[in-house]
Scaffold this active site. Sequence first.
Site, short mmCIF file in Angstrom:
data_model
loop_
_atom_site.label_atom_id
_atom_site.label_comp_id
_atom_site.label_asym_id
_atom_site.label_seq_id
_atom_site.Cartn_x
_atom_site.Cartn_y
_atom_site.Cartn_z
NE ARG A 294 26.40 -11.61 -19.88
CZ ARG A 294 26.89 -10.51 -19.33
NH1 ARG A 294 26.41 -10.08 -18.18
NH2 ARG A 294 27.87 -9.84 -19.91
CE1 TYR A 434 29.16 -19.11 -26.04
CE2 TYR A 434 29.86 -18.80 -28.30
CZ TYR A 434 29.17 -19.51 -27.36
OH TYR A 434 28.49 -20.62 -27.75
CD GLU A 435 26.57 -13.74 -25.68
OE1 GLU A 435 26.32 -12.61 -25.23
OE2 GLU A 435 26.58 -13.99 -26.90
N GLY A 436 30.47 -12.51 -22.23
CA GLY A 436 31.07 -12.06 -20.96
C GLY A 436 31.86 -13.19 -20.35
CD GLN A 441 28.64 -13.71 -17.13
OE1 GLN A 441 27.62 -13.45 -16.50
NE2 GLN A 441 28.83 -13.31 -18.38
#
Lengths: 592, 592
Positions: A294, A434-436, A441
């Site tokens: 992240r 991506y990555e949440g 977030q």
Amino acid sequence: MPIYNAPTKDTQFILHDVLKVSQSDIPGYDELESEFTGAVLEEAGKLATNVLHPLNVVGDTEGCRLENGVVRTPTGFKEAFEEVKAGGWTGLDMPEEYGGQNMPYVMGTAVGEMFSASNSAFTMYQGLTHGAASAILAHGTEEQKNTYLPKMVSCDWTGTMNLTEPHCGTDLGLMRTKAEPQADGSYKITGQKIFISSGDHDMADNIIHLVLAKIVGGPEGIKGVSLFIVPKYMVNEDGSLGDRNPATVGKIEEKMGIHGNSTCVMNYDGATGFLIGDEHKGMRAMFTMMNEARLGVGMQGLCQADAAYQNAVEYAKDRLQGRDVTGAKNPEGPADPLIVHPDIRRNLMDQKSFSEGARAFILWGASLIDAAHRKGDKDADGLISLLTPVIKGFLTDEGYDMTVQAQQVYGGHGYIEEWGMSQYTRDARIAMIYEGANGVQALDLVGRKLAADGGKHVMAFFELVKSYIKDNGGQDEAFDRDFLEPLKAASKDLQAAGMYFMQNATNPNNALSGSYDFMHMFGHVCLGLMWAQMGKASLDALAAGTEDKEFYETKLITGRFYMARRLPATGMHLARIQSGGDTVMTLDAASF
Amino acid sequence: MPIYNAPTKDTQFILHDVLKVSQSDIPGYDELESEFTGAVLEEAGKLATNVLHPLNVVGDTEGCRLENGVVRTPTGFKEAFEEVKAGGWTGLDMPEEYGGQNMPYVMGTAVGEMFSASNSAFTMYQGLTHGAASAILAHGTEEQKNTYLPKMVSCDWTGTMNLTEPHCGTDLGLMRTKAEPQADGSYKITGQKIFISSGDHDMADNIIHLVLAKIVGGPEGIKGVSLFIVPKYMVNEDGSLGDRNPATVGKIEEKMGIHGNSTCVMNYDGATGFLIGDEHKGMRAMFTMMNEARLGVGMQGLCQADAAYQNAVEYAKDRLQGRDVTGAKNPEGPADPLIVHPDIRRNLMDQKSFSEGARAFILWGASLIDAAHRKGDKDADGLISLLTPVIKGFLTDEGYDMTVQAQQVYGGHGYIEEWGMSQYTRDARIAMIYEGANGVQALDLVGRKLAADGGKHVMAFFELVKSYIKDNGGQDEAFDRDFLEPLKAASKDLQAAGMYFMQNATNPNNALSGSYDFMHMFGHVCLGLMWAQMGKASLDALAAGTEDKEFYETKLITGRFYMARRLPATGMHLARIQSGGDTVMTLDAASF
């Protein structure tokens, strides 16, 4: 053909004038003298500009191809990857015992920015390997570490993260990929994973997939998820490669951007996997990768924005169009350069003040990680845990917007692929997802991080801002007015929003429907804090009689712009939040 | 495969509940009874949904190809174009004497929205023809009108606009294309034009290029620019087609989006052209096309946003992921639909409240054009002239942002091309650029339109808002609080910004560096006014005992959202503006 110049001087300013890294008591930081970091950054910058950057457009144009089950990367990628490996860049901040150089994470980050800004799709092959290696380092057995890490640190083998399935992304509890225990202690992994970045390619001898799956008979939902190492080729006891594991590419996705990275559908058909960490504790192990990832993705927001900005500035100085309303600046020419026009400058100042503020924010974040990992500083750990969703969500949203603004400077030339500006926008878009996804977030920030440890970390953040203002105020009237006052006002807005959440907590929707605004407010306050620090460092340098007056004066001008023109966004976000959850929640789903 | 449903009901609401078109005294509006407009919109909607929309992805995927000097459009485009022509849609608001149906512009706009939202790249072939025909209608000789208009109204021949050259876009004074007078009264046109939308294709028998060029020996700069009709094939006296004119395609540009439209480099190698309008007055004639085109482009912001929104809503209702924090909404299923999550709703409400507000704004704008053209209403003409840059700049910026938000609802699926959401974003991006980049719109607004006729039109706008609030206040407490108060506050911010510009006019950079913020503030106030009007119309309908309560209540909820969550942006823009031009102008060009 776009340009890219590594921001060595600016990074040095942040490391030494602002963070004063070599005076820190974080283990390893004493080696980070200015000459040393300067030399490292200089070399990294050359590699980025001369080797990686020219392949950026190539990667976008050619993309990856699936040929007889093997992914072919774009022309030149393999040779460039060899150069990156040969320079030892892949293990810069990895432990020496596995072949790394043991530098602090802050150095890996500073170098990573240059690589990612010059070629994001390419650098992901290395970046995901780094994340996978970190998870093995933190959760693997000694045997696993010895088997995989030396090859992954050198990037002879690369890594992937396998979370998403067709029907589940954020909600991993819905996962269907299953792991069946075998007599020898291994597992048979069966299932389909999608959106697997660097899922397969022709630049490494082996690919180490980290795969989330449910052990058959384990608990339902997210509590039954475990993490497995699934190598593309089995590794023999002597370290040589054995049989091909049935972990194969279903297809390469057609994407909006980052065409140079192979985003694969991966099929696991009874592939052999090895449990990493504890049974059913896969999410904990995966989060080691995800937190790092992240931060890295937050950095991609900066990277694409800065690369796009550099080109927009060149174009604005070069392209002759119209006249300065206050009098011609290029009277001999047919027109003045674009940069004379106020709205073009407004656009460029937005970009410049974002990129430089974001760079400071990222490097500060990396130094907090170093403090947590190398010094066991629990406060630093709590703070970076709080800031991670802000870094990821705010910097990728803003970074994307900045690439759109850079594209806008080019007019119609920004829309055709020939000038390369469209690619920055298309490549930057994924970082918000991506990555949440950034909404996740915001949920993480407001729904989890704010209240973590009794709200201790957010209180510490406010205290940090307050002390900064107190410690640095009253010395320079203009600095107080232009930097500290706006920071104070923005921080007050942020606190008021937090207070609103607390006072209206009976219905959690009041906070959650304001989470996105809160994330953005928080980001602005962080960048405000960074600009205050950079402004102060610049005043100090000027007072000390620096020979590079222009550099520091430019910092002050850019900082004043951010404080005056960007920070007022906090007031808008606060008003939105304070309008309450009902404005968002009232409408029936059927009436949308 | 994305969906698209024509917004017939919403358009009817705006035409009849809000604008009350059939009660207007604008000539032709008396025919616009609800049944009539409903029937027209119903048919247009069917064509959009069933014929144009399925070709949207085809156009994006296939793009246009240049084969032996001829542009081939994507599969199915030609057949669909024939259907549009056969239905008489291309001449909807064109004069009957040239084969049109003479409907008001507001109807052409309402139908145009559906076409453009279902397939933007396709609809541009027709849209540019309309613009070119309007210029000939306004500035052509009787002979020119009789020669070109019947064929252009039917779209047997299509039209183009040729302004941009490689070295000049906004600054057309730098133009190099030259026109040499011939003995027969025609001109030989020589030069290169770029970014020519619909520049060539295989769907029409002839293409009528409107080309800006400088007559040899005429005045320097923009004052020497004239407009010419340059047909692809010469037209014989009997109307049959003659020789091929040397107006040829150099190449098709590779673009970020709108792949289904052929954006051409056009080479004029001594092509025969005919002056339209007066010598050296080409810009005036071109502006007839450009003002119309700017409204049309503003509408594209709405179109892409609304189409993307419709899909995002479907996905949010369909995709199961996570649980409502206040309790499961789909307890039998494995998870709740995305739409239960507050931040997803915040995102969707942003989109919904934008699209519906923008639709009202566009149709109001179109009715002002009708009032100006059909009734000779000078005030309406002044007002729409003021609002045109706001419609173009604000709606395309916001519309683009909304496509990005819609894409975000899909998570990773929004980034791969398979779901079609990337296309909405890529297609929407151009609208911020063409027909005058949005920075130029802001310059036009602040540098020209604000002060036009002694500031009369902006004063009239403020007066209009003020009277609206006065005339409609004091009847319903909730309406006053939720709609009129926020509108009043936003309008005050806008006036304060205008006041700041006036009081700091010594240096024009104070206004110009705030022009972009001013354009956005202005847009928010306009959408606030639209939402107040829509809110009031909904209250009236509910008070009258409508059978469609849900529709009107939904309007009120959506309007309250806009007023509470979007309008506060004006405060931020005002703060930016009031920070003054120095924050933007101080930095040396070399220090960027």
